[in-house]
Design a protein around this motif. Structure first.
Motif, PDB file in Angstrom:
ATOM      1  N   VAL A 118       0.868  -1.179   0.000  1.00  0.00           N
ATOM      2  CA  VAL A 118       0.000   0.000   0.000  1.00  0.00           C
ATOM      3  C   VAL A 118       0.905   1.229   0.000  1.00  0.00           C
ATOM      4  O   VAL A 118       1.577   1.514   0.986  1.00  0.00           O
ATOM      5  CB  VAL A 118      -0.929   0.026   1.230  1.00  0.00           C
ATOM      6  N   ASP A 119       0.963   1.917  -1.116  1.00  0.00           N
ATOM      7  CA  ASP A 119       1.791   3.117  -1.246  1.00  0.00           C
ATOM      8  C   ASP A 119       3.245   2.847  -0.849  1.00  0.00           C
ATOM      9  O   ASP A 119       3.873   3.647  -0.145  1.00  0.00           O
ATOM     10  CB  ASP A 119       1.232   4.272  -0.413  1.00  0.00           C
ATOM     11  N   GLY A 120       3.786   1.705  -1.273  1.00  0.00           N
ATOM     12  CA  GLY A 120       5.181   1.375  -1.005  1.00  0.00           C
ATOM     13  C   GLY A 120       5.452   0.769   0.355  1.00  0.00           C
ATOM     14  O   GLY A 120       6.583   0.446   0.681  1.00  0.00           O
ATOM     15  N   GLN A 121       4.428   0.595   1.172  1.00  0.00           N
ATOM     16  CA  GLN A 121       4.594  -0.028   2.486  1.00  0.00           C
ATOM     17  C   GLN A 121       3.902  -1.384   2.507  1.00  0.00           C
ATOM     18  O   GLN A 121       2.827  -1.548   1.938  1.00  0.00           O
ATOM     19  CB  GLN A 121       3.986   0.837   3.591  1.00  0.00           C
ATOM     20  N   GLN A 122       4.543  -2.348   3.189  1.00  0.00           N
ATOM     21  CA  GLN A 122       3.926  -3.661   3.346  1.00  0.00           C
ATOM     22  C   GLN A 122       3.015  -3.646   4.561  1.00  0.00           C
ATOM     23  O   GLN A 122       3.421  -3.229   5.644  1.00  0.00           O
ATOM     24  CB  GLN A 122       4.988  -4.740   3.517  1.00  0.00           C
ATOM     25  N   VAL A 123       1.774  -4.094   4.349  1.00  0.00           N
ATOM     26  CA  VAL A 123       0.777  -4.118   5.412  1.00  0.00           C
ATOM     27  C   VAL A 123       0.123  -5.497   5.409  1.00  0.00           C
ATOM     28  O   VAL A 123      -0.289  -5.984   4.362  1.00  0.00           O
ATOM     29  CB  VAL A 123      -0.311  -3.035   5.188  1.00  0.00           C
ATOM     30  N   ALA A 124       0.035  -6.125   6.589  1.00  0.00           N
ATOM     31  CA  ALA A 124      -0.642  -7.416   6.721  1.00  0.00           C
ATOM     32  C   ALA A 124      -2.006  -7.195   7.351  1.00  0.00           C
ATOM     33  O   ALA A 124      -2.137  -6.489   8.348  1.00  0.00           O
ATOM     34  CB  ALA A 124       0.188  -8.369   7.561  1.00  0.00           C
ATOM     35  N   LEU A 125      -3.032  -7.791   6.740  1.00  0.00           N
ATOM     36  CA  LEU A 125      -4.396  -7.685   7.238  1.00  0.00           C
ATOM     37  C   LEU A 125      -4.991  -9.084   7.385  1.00  0.00           C
ATOM     38  O   LEU A 125      -4.815  -9.924   6.504  1.00  0.00           O
ATOM     39  CB  LEU A 125      -5.290  -6.917   6.261  1.00  0.00           C
ATOM     40  N   ALA A 126      -5.685  -9.326   8.464  1.00  0.00           N
ATOM     41  CA  ALA A 126      -6.475 -10.545   8.609  1.00  0.00           C
ATOM     42  C   ALA A 126      -7.898 -10.176   8.211  1.00  0.00           C
ATOM     43  O   ALA A 126      -8.468  -9.211   8.721  1.00  0.00           O
ATOM     44  CB  ALA A 126      -6.435 -11.046  10.042  1.00  0.00           C
ATOM     45  N   THR A 127      -8.459 -10.927   7.262  1.00  0.00           N
ATOM     46  CA  THR A 127      -9.766 -10.546   6.736  1.00  0.00           C
ATOM     47  C   THR A 127     -10.523 -11.756   6.216  1.00  0.00           C
ATOM     48  O   THR A 127      -9.941 -12.802   5.926  1.00  0.00           O
ATOM     49  CB  THR A 127      -9.607  -9.489   5.626  1.00  0.00           C
ATOM     50  N   LEU A 128     -11.809 -11.592   6.066  1.00  0.00           N
ATOM     51  CA  LEU A 128     -12.686 -12.574   5.464  1.00  0.00           C
ATOM     52  C   LEU A 128     -12.842 -12.210   3.998  1.00  0.00           C
ATOM     53  O   LEU A 128     -13.057 -11.045   3.671  1.00  0.00           O
ATOM     54  CB  LEU A 128     -14.047 -12.524   6.165  1.00  0.00           C
ATOM     55  N   VAL A 129     -12.696 -13.193   3.101  1.00  0.00           N
ATOM     56  CA  VAL A 129     -12.859 -12.933   1.668  1.00  0.00           C
ATOM     57  C   VAL A 129     -13.911 -13.872   1.096  1.00  0.00           C
ATOM     58  O   VAL A 129     -14.130 -14.960   1.614  1.00  0.00           O
ATOM     59  CB  VAL A 129     -11.528 -13.088   0.884  1.00  0.00           C
ATOM     60  N   SER A 130     -14.545 -13.440   0.043  1.00  0.00           N
ATOM     61  CA  SER A 130     -15.525 -14.273  -0.634  1.00  0.00           C
ATOM     62  C   SER A 130     -14.809 -15.439  -1.309  1.00  0.00           C
ATOM     63  O   SER A 130     -13.769 -15.258  -1.940  1.00  0.00           O
ATOM     64  CB  SER A 130     -16.270 -13.457  -1.687  1.00  0.00           C
ATOM     65  N   ARG A 131     -15.375 -16.619  -1.204  1.00  0.00           N
ATOM     66  CA  ARG A 131     -14.745 -17.769  -1.874  1.00  0.00           C
ATOM     67  C   ARG A 131     -14.837 -17.652  -3.389  1.00  0.00           C
ATOM     68  O   ARG A 131     -14.138 -18.336  -4.110  1.00  0.00           O
ATOM     69  CB  ARG A 131     -15.346 -19.075  -1.388  1.00  0.00           C
ATOM     70  N   LEU A 132     -15.681 -16.745  -3.864  1.00  0.00           N
ATOM     71  CA  LEU A 132     -15.787 -16.502  -5.295  1.00  0.00           C
ATOM     72  C   LEU A 132     -14.790 -15.462  -5.784  1.00  0.00           C
ATOM     73  O   LEU A 132     -14.566 -15.335  -6.980  1.00  0.00           O
ATOM     74  CB  LEU A 132     -17.208 -16.054  -5.651  1.00  0.00           C
ATOM     75  N   GLU A 133     -14.201 -14.703  -4.850  1.00  0.00           N
ATOM     76  CA  GLU A 133     -13.258 -13.644  -5.207  1.00  0.00           C
ATOM     77  C   GLU A 133     -12.031 -13.692  -4.310  1.00  0.00           C
ATOM     78  O   GLU A 133     -11.683 -12.722  -3.648  1.00  0.00           O
ATOM     79  CB  GLU A 133     -13.931 -12.271  -5.089  1.00  0.00           C
ATOM     80  N   ILE A 134     -11.356 -14.834  -4.294  1.00  0.00           N
ATOM     81  CA  ILE A 134     -10.152 -14.970  -3.485  1.00  0.00           C
ATOM     82  C   ILE A 134      -9.002 -14.290  -4.228  1.00  0.00           C
ATOM     83  O   ILE A 134      -8.704 -14.633  -5.375  1.00  0.00           O
ATOM     84  CB  ILE A 134      -9.822 -16.451  -3.223  1.00  0.00           C
ATOM     85  N   PRO A 135      -8.354 -13.317  -3.597  1.00  0.00           N
ATOM     86  CA  PRO A 135      -7.241 -12.640  -4.268  1.00  0.00           C
ATOM     87  C   PRO A 135      -6.032 -13.564  -4.391  1.00  0.00           C
ATOM     88  O   PRO A 135      -5.839 -14.475  -3.583  1.00  0.00           O
ATOM     89  CB  PRO A 135      -6.943 -11.454  -3.355  1.00  0.00           C
ATOM     90  N   ARG A 136      -5.230 -13.324  -5.399  1.00  0.00           N
ATOM     91  CA  ARG A 136      -4.007 -14.084  -5.638  1.00  0.00           C
ATOM     92  C   ARG A 136      -2.821 -13.119  -5.630  1.00  0.00           C
ATOM     93  O   ARG A 136      -2.976 -11.918  -5.804  1.00  0.00           O
ATOM     94  CB  ARG A 136      -4.060 -14.798  -6.999  1.00  0.00           C
ATOM     95  N   THR A 137      -1.636 -13.668  -5.450  1.00  0.00           N
ATOM     96  CA  THR A 137      -0.426 -12.845  -5.474  1.00  0.00           C
ATOM     97  C   THR A 137      -0.362 -12.072  -6.786  1.00  0.00           C
ATOM     98  O   THR A 137      -0.561 -12.629  -7.856  1.00  0.00           O
ATOM     99  CB  THR A 137       0.824 -13.738  -5.319  1.00  0.00           C
ATOM    100  N   GLY A 138      -0.127 -10.766  -6.691  1.00  0.00           N
ATOM    101  CA  GLY A 138      -0.055  -9.898  -7.860  1.00  0.00           C
ATOM    102  C   GLY A 138      -1.355  -9.199  -8.202  1.00  0.00           C
ATOM    103  O   GLY A 138      -1.358  -8.249  -8.982  1.00  0.00           O
ATOM    104  N   ASP A 139      -2.464  -9.658  -7.647  1.00  0.00           N
ATOM    105  CA  ASP A 139      -3.755  -9.031  -7.920  1.00  0.00           C
ATOM    106  C   ASP A 139      -3.832  -7.631  -7.297  1.00  0.00           C
ATOM    107  O   ASP A 139      -3.187  -7.345  -6.297  1.00  0.00           O
ATOM    108  CB  ASP A 139      -4.910  -9.855  -7.342  1.00  0.00           C
ATOM    109  N   GLN A 140      -4.664  -6.799  -7.890  1.00  0.00           N
ATOM    110  CA  GLN A 140      -4.975  -5.484  -7.343  1.00  0.00           C
ATOM    111  C   GLN A 140      -6.248  -5.622  -6.501  1.00  0.00           C
ATOM    112  O   GLN A 140      -7.229  -6.221  -6.955  1.00  0.00           O
ATOM    113  CB  GLN A 140      -5.199  -4.460  -8.451  1.00  0.00           C
ATOM    114  N   VAL A 141      -6.214  -5.099  -5.289  1.00  0.00           N
ATOM    115  CA  VAL A 141      -7.373  -5.136  -4.398  1.00  0.00           C
ATOM    116  C   VAL A 141      -7.685  -3.727  -3.918  1.00  0.00           C
ATOM    117  O   VAL A 141      -6.864  -2.821  -4.054  1.00  0.00           O
ATOM    118  CB  VAL A 141      -7.137  -6.076  -3.189  1.00  0.00           C
ATOM    119  N   LEU A 142      -8.869  -3.567  -3.361  1.00  0.00           N
ATOM    120  CA  LEU A 142      -9.275  -2.287  -2.802  1.00  0.00           C
ATOM    121  C   LEU A 142      -9.112  -2.307  -1.290  1.00  0.00           C
ATOM    122  O   LEU A 142      -9.435  -3.306  -0.638  1.00  0.00           O
ATOM    123  CB  LEU A 142     -10.736  -1.993  -3.149  1.00  0.00           C
ATOM    124  N   VAL A 143      -8.610  -1.223  -0.744  1.00  0.00           N
ATOM    125  CA  VAL A 143      -8.517  -1.038   0.703  1.00  0.00           C
ATOM    126  C   VAL A 143      -9.087   0.333   1.034  1.00  0.00           C
ATOM    127  O   VAL A 143      -9.187   1.206   0.173  1.00  0.00           O
ATOM    128  CB  VAL A 143      -7.065  -1.167   1.229  1.00  0.00           C
TER     129      VAL A 143
END
Length: 139
Positions: free
Chosen positions: A96-121
């Motif tokens: 996020v803006d050049g900083q690494q941030v770890a988040l614990a979150t619930l994700v939809s099984r239909l929209e599981i993010p993968r490495t390299g994907d763009q996500v919204l925060v």
């Protein structure tokens, strides 16, 4: 009222979330018995699951209210082994803006993010915490 007091689906879901909160906190007869029989590790996992569910509901409310989002890139994903309604609870590391941030979150099984994907925060307006808001639209 009548002999059979029918509750709406929303009321039944709210009642179930309250019961899960009570179990996770060890409150009430069922919560105390669950903690005594299943142990504190189980009740802590219930507490984490309900916290994730509340967070997902909070994010949905913030998005509906128009709180701005920004994009972040997925660096790593780790499965916690927990699911809520078949949706996985994960720990996601983001750029996020050049900083690494770890988040614990619930994700939809239909929209599981993968490495390299763009996500919204988004930033929670009250606490300032960073919240996961789903996959970014593909352009």
């Amino acid at each position: 009222m009548g002999l059979f007091n029918r509750k709406s689906m929303q009321q039944r879901q709210e009642d179930a979330m309250k019961m899960a909160d009570d179990i996770g906190q060890g409150r009430g007869f069922v919560g105390k018995m669950t903690k005594a029989m299943m142990g504190s590790e189980f009740t802590e996992s219930v507490q984490q699951a309900t916290a994730s569910m509340h967070q997902a509901q909070h994010v949905a409310g913030l998005r509906a209210a128009g709180v701005p989002t920004q994009t972040a890139t997925v660096l790593t994903i780790q499965d916690t082994g927990q699911t809520i309604n078949d949706n996985p609870h994960i720990v996601i590391t983001l750029d996020v803006d050049g900083q690494q941030v770890a988040l614990a979150t619930l994700v939809s099984r239909l929209e599981i993010p993968r490495t390299g994907d763009q996500v919204l925060v988004m930033r929670d307006p009250q606490s300032g915490n960073l919240l996961y808001a789903g996959l970014a639209p593909r352009v």
